[in-house]
Design a protein around this motif. Structure first.
Motif, PDB file in Angstrom:
ATOM      1  N   VAL A 114      -8.526  -6.464 -10.976  1.00 29.63           N
ATOM      2  CA  VAL A 114      -8.733  -7.610 -10.075  1.00 29.63           C
ATOM      3  C   VAL A 114      -9.776  -7.251  -9.027  1.00 29.63           C
ATOM      4  CG1 VAL A 114      -7.656  -9.105  -8.349  1.00 29.63           C
ATOM      5  CG2 VAL A 114      -6.382  -8.459 -10.409  1.00 29.63           C
TER       6      VAL A 114
ATOM      7  N   VAL B 155      -4.488 -18.742  -4.453  1.00 34.88           N
ATOM      8  CA  VAL B 155      -5.111 -17.610  -5.144  1.00 34.88           C
ATOM      9  C   VAL B 155      -4.765 -17.645  -6.623  1.00 34.88           C
ATOM     10  CG1 VAL B 155      -5.200 -15.108  -5.339  1.00 34.88           C
ATOM     11  CG2 VAL B 155      -5.163 -16.172  -3.082  1.00 34.88           C
ATOM     12  N   ARG B 156      -3.511 -17.942  -6.942  1.00 30.01           N
ATOM     13  CA  ARG B 156      -3.100 -17.989  -8.347  1.00 30.01           C
ATOM     14  C   ARG B 156      -3.898 -19.045  -9.104  1.00 30.01           C
ATOM     15  NH1 ARG B 156       1.789 -18.911  -7.520  1.00 30.01           N
ATOM     16  NH2 ARG B 156       2.561 -16.768  -7.598  1.00 30.01           N
TER      17      ARG B 156
ATOM     18  N   ARG C 227     -12.319 -14.372  -1.432  1.00 27.08           N
ATOM     19  CA  ARG C 227     -12.985 -15.686  -1.428  1.00 27.08           C
ATOM     20  C   ARG C 227     -11.975 -16.815  -1.577  1.00 27.08           C
ATOM     21  NH1 ARG C 227     -17.238 -12.955  -4.174  1.00 27.08           N
ATOM     22  NH2 ARG C 227     -16.306 -13.402  -6.206  1.00 27.08           N
ATOM     23  N   ALA C 228     -10.981 -16.603  -2.423  1.00 24.23           N
ATOM     24  CA  ALA C 228      -9.959 -17.640  -2.601  1.00 24.23           C
ATOM     25  C   ALA C 228      -9.166 -17.859  -1.321  1.00 24.23           C
ATOM     26  CB  ALA C 228      -9.024 -17.247  -3.745  1.00 24.23           C
TER      27      ALA C 228
ATOM     28  N   GLU D 279      -6.863 -20.155  -8.374  1.00 25.07           N
ATOM     29  CA  GLU D 279      -8.291 -19.822  -8.405  1.00 25.07           C
ATOM     30  C   GLU D 279      -8.580 -18.590  -9.247  1.00 25.07           C
ATOM     31  OE1 GLU D 279     -12.355 -19.906  -7.602  1.00 25.07           O
ATOM     32  OE2 GLU D 279     -10.828 -21.423  -7.154  1.00 25.07           O
ATOM     33  N   ALA D 280      -7.709 -17.574  -9.160  1.00 29.56           N
ATOM     34  CA  ALA D 280      -8.046 -16.279  -9.752  1.00 29.56           C
ATOM     35  C   ALA D 280      -7.022 -15.745 -10.743  1.00 29.56           C
ATOM     36  CB  ALA D 280      -8.254 -15.250  -8.638  1.00 29.56           C
TER      37      ALA D 280
ATOM     38  N   ALA E  32      -4.006 -11.697  -9.728  1.00 24.23           N
ATOM     39  CA  ALA E  32      -4.713 -11.600  -8.453  1.00 24.23           C
ATOM     40  C   ALA E  32      -3.876 -12.072  -7.274  1.00 24.23           C
ATOM     41  CB  ALA E  32      -6.002 -12.407  -8.515  1.00 24.23           C
ATOM     42  N   THR E  33      -2.754 -12.689  -7.537  1.00 22.00           N
ATOM     43  CA  THR E  33      -1.928 -13.227  -6.461  1.00 22.00           C
ATOM     44  C   THR E  33      -1.379 -12.102  -5.592  1.00 22.00           C
ATOM     45  OG1 THR E  33      -1.257 -15.029  -7.919  1.00 22.00           O
ATOM     46  CG2 THR E  33       0.047 -14.687  -5.925  1.00 22.00           C
TER      47      THR E  33
ATOM     48  N   THR F 268     -12.868 -11.380  -5.129  1.00 26.98           N
ATOM     49  CA  THR F 268     -12.453 -12.659  -5.701  1.00 26.98           C
ATOM     50  C   THR F 268     -11.242 -13.214  -4.962  1.00 26.98           C
ATOM     51  OG1 THR F 268     -13.289 -12.047  -7.884  1.00 26.98           O
ATOM     52  CG2 THR F 268     -11.630 -13.789  -7.808  1.00 26.98           C
ATOM     53  N   VAL F 269     -10.298 -12.336  -4.656  1.00 27.35           N
ATOM     54  CA  VAL F 269      -9.103 -12.766  -3.918  1.00 27.35           C
ATOM     55  C   VAL F 269      -9.483 -13.162  -2.490  1.00 27.35           C
ATOM     56  CG1 VAL F 269      -6.760 -12.133  -3.225  1.00 27.35           C
ATOM     57  CG2 VAL F 269      -7.744 -11.198  -5.335  1.00 27.35           C
TER      58      VAL F 269
END
Length: 386
Positions: free
Chosen positions: A291, A343-344, A298-299, A346-347, A351-352, A295-296
């Motif tokens: 992960v 987050v879940r 940004r979410a 989006e990624a 990644a959550t 990315t996380v």
């Protein structure tokens, strides 16, 4: 080697500018250092001033980087001037600058160099904290000048101007362009700046590229950006450093065939725009799934009520590493479960974040960069409570 120690004031900036002019003309290489930095003496000693200087070196930027190991980035007159000239070409021509970041870092040093090449005298915001009214006062002579008016800030400074409003924000609006670098500028901050009428230019670069070399996603003239097969960002062009002080091993690892291999992951879109996906070493391996921390982040920062976020991996008996987030809220902290669901969506599930902790401010190092090591250590030792 010419050591130039500065305290962040106008006289120090003027001394460093004179040293830069001399170095560009063939004089001694300049090593800028901060007299206010407790670690500056160790950096200076690591540069071994008594040893011969590598050929074609005008400036040595001493940095501990993200690893904490001292490195000296070797910059030639060609690299420094290529960066300054390409910046002016992108922004709208040579102009007047306000120095608002420490000059011993490459971003601040380039403000002095751009002014030198433009034949203008920069105004200086004393590097003693950052207050909106002080910014307005320091900007006044630049904003009264004819021609383009520029400054360079880190995201934290920009955010404080947006928060404060008043004279500081009015001054920010009056600049033709504000280069924002040293750390990533979130989408939320970009939107706030646009709504406030502040013209910002997010920049990506580093000491090894003589400052920002990608502006608002697009490489400056003469710069090429090309991720390799593993998405590591590679950069070429006249702006590149020619190695590290007394470290041929590090030089060989990072510089080859006219390319510099960064520590960042990214991709180039069809229109030529670079998207930086995060640092190679910020990948979190959780339950066998890799992960990217960015990315996380940004979410999270895309959600209402979130100003900043830093995501790290912490040791976990079940998952190997657990995704954990440290978040700075806008006012009342948002609901944790809402953030986790966002987050879940989006990624993905992996990644959550397993844990989201709120704090008043993220620890920083250098010119506005988040200190991920401090974040990780604080969370591990429970110095930051939920």
């Amino acid at each position: 080697m010419r050591e130039v120690w500065g305290d962040g004031g106008p006289e120090a900036a003027a001394e460093l500018t004179r040293a830069l002019a001399d170095a560009l003309a063939g004089g001694p290489a300049v090593l800028p250092l901060s007299s206010k930095d407790p670690g500056a003496k160790a950096l200076r000693d690591a540069m071994k001033p008594a040893e011969p200087i590598e050929p074609d070196t005008a400036v040595i930027i001493a940095t501990s980087g993200s690893t904490g190991d001292p490195k000296g980035v070797l910059l030639s007159p060609k690299a420094l001037t290529a960066s300054a000239n390409a910046t002016h070409a992108r922004l709208g021509g040579p102009g007047h600058w306000l120095l608002a970041t420490p000059a011993h870092y490459i971003g601040g040093l380039q403000v002095l160099l751009r002014s030198l090449l433009a034949g203008t005298t920069p105004a200086v915001l004393h590097a003693d904290g950052f207050r909106a009214d002080d910014f307005a006062d320091a900007a006044a002579p630049v904003l009264a000048a004819n021609g383009p008016r520029y400054t360079a800030l880190v995201p934290t400074q920009l955010t404080r101007l947006l928060d404060a409003g008043g004279r500081g924000l009015a001054a920010a609006r009056a600049f033709d362009a504000i280069v924002v670098g040293a750390a990533a500028t979130s989408a939320a901050v970009r939107e706030r700046a646009a709504e406030a009428g502040v013209s910002i230019v997010p920049a990506y670069g580093m000491s090894e590229t003589a400052s920002g070399c990608v502006y608002d996603g697009f490489p400056l003239d003469g710069v090429r950006v090309e991720p390799d097969a593993e998405h590591r960002i590679r950069i070429s062009g006249d702006v590149l450093a020619h190695g590290y002080r007394l470290r041929p091993d590090l030089t060989a690892d990072s510089f080859a065939d006219g390319w510099f291999s960064t520590s960042d992951r990214g991709r180039v879109h069809a229109d030529g725009r670079l998207e930086v996906l995060g640092r190679i070493d910020d990948m979190i391996n959780t339950g066998g799934v890799k992960v990217p921390a960015a990315t996380v982040e940004r979410a999270l920062t895309a959600q209402p009520g979130v100003r900043e976020a830093c995501v790290v991996g912490l040791p976990d008996a079940q998952w190997g590493e657990a995704v954990v987030a440290l978040v700075v809220a806008e006012g009342t902290p948002p609901d944790v479960e809402i953030l986790r669901r966002a987050v879940r969506a989006e990624a993905g599930a992996a990644a959550t974040p397993k844990r989201i902790t709120f704090t008043a401010a993220l620890p920083l190092r250098g010119p506005g960069k988040i200190d991920r090591t401090a974040v990780r250590e604080a969370l591990l030792t429970s110095e930051i409570s939920d």
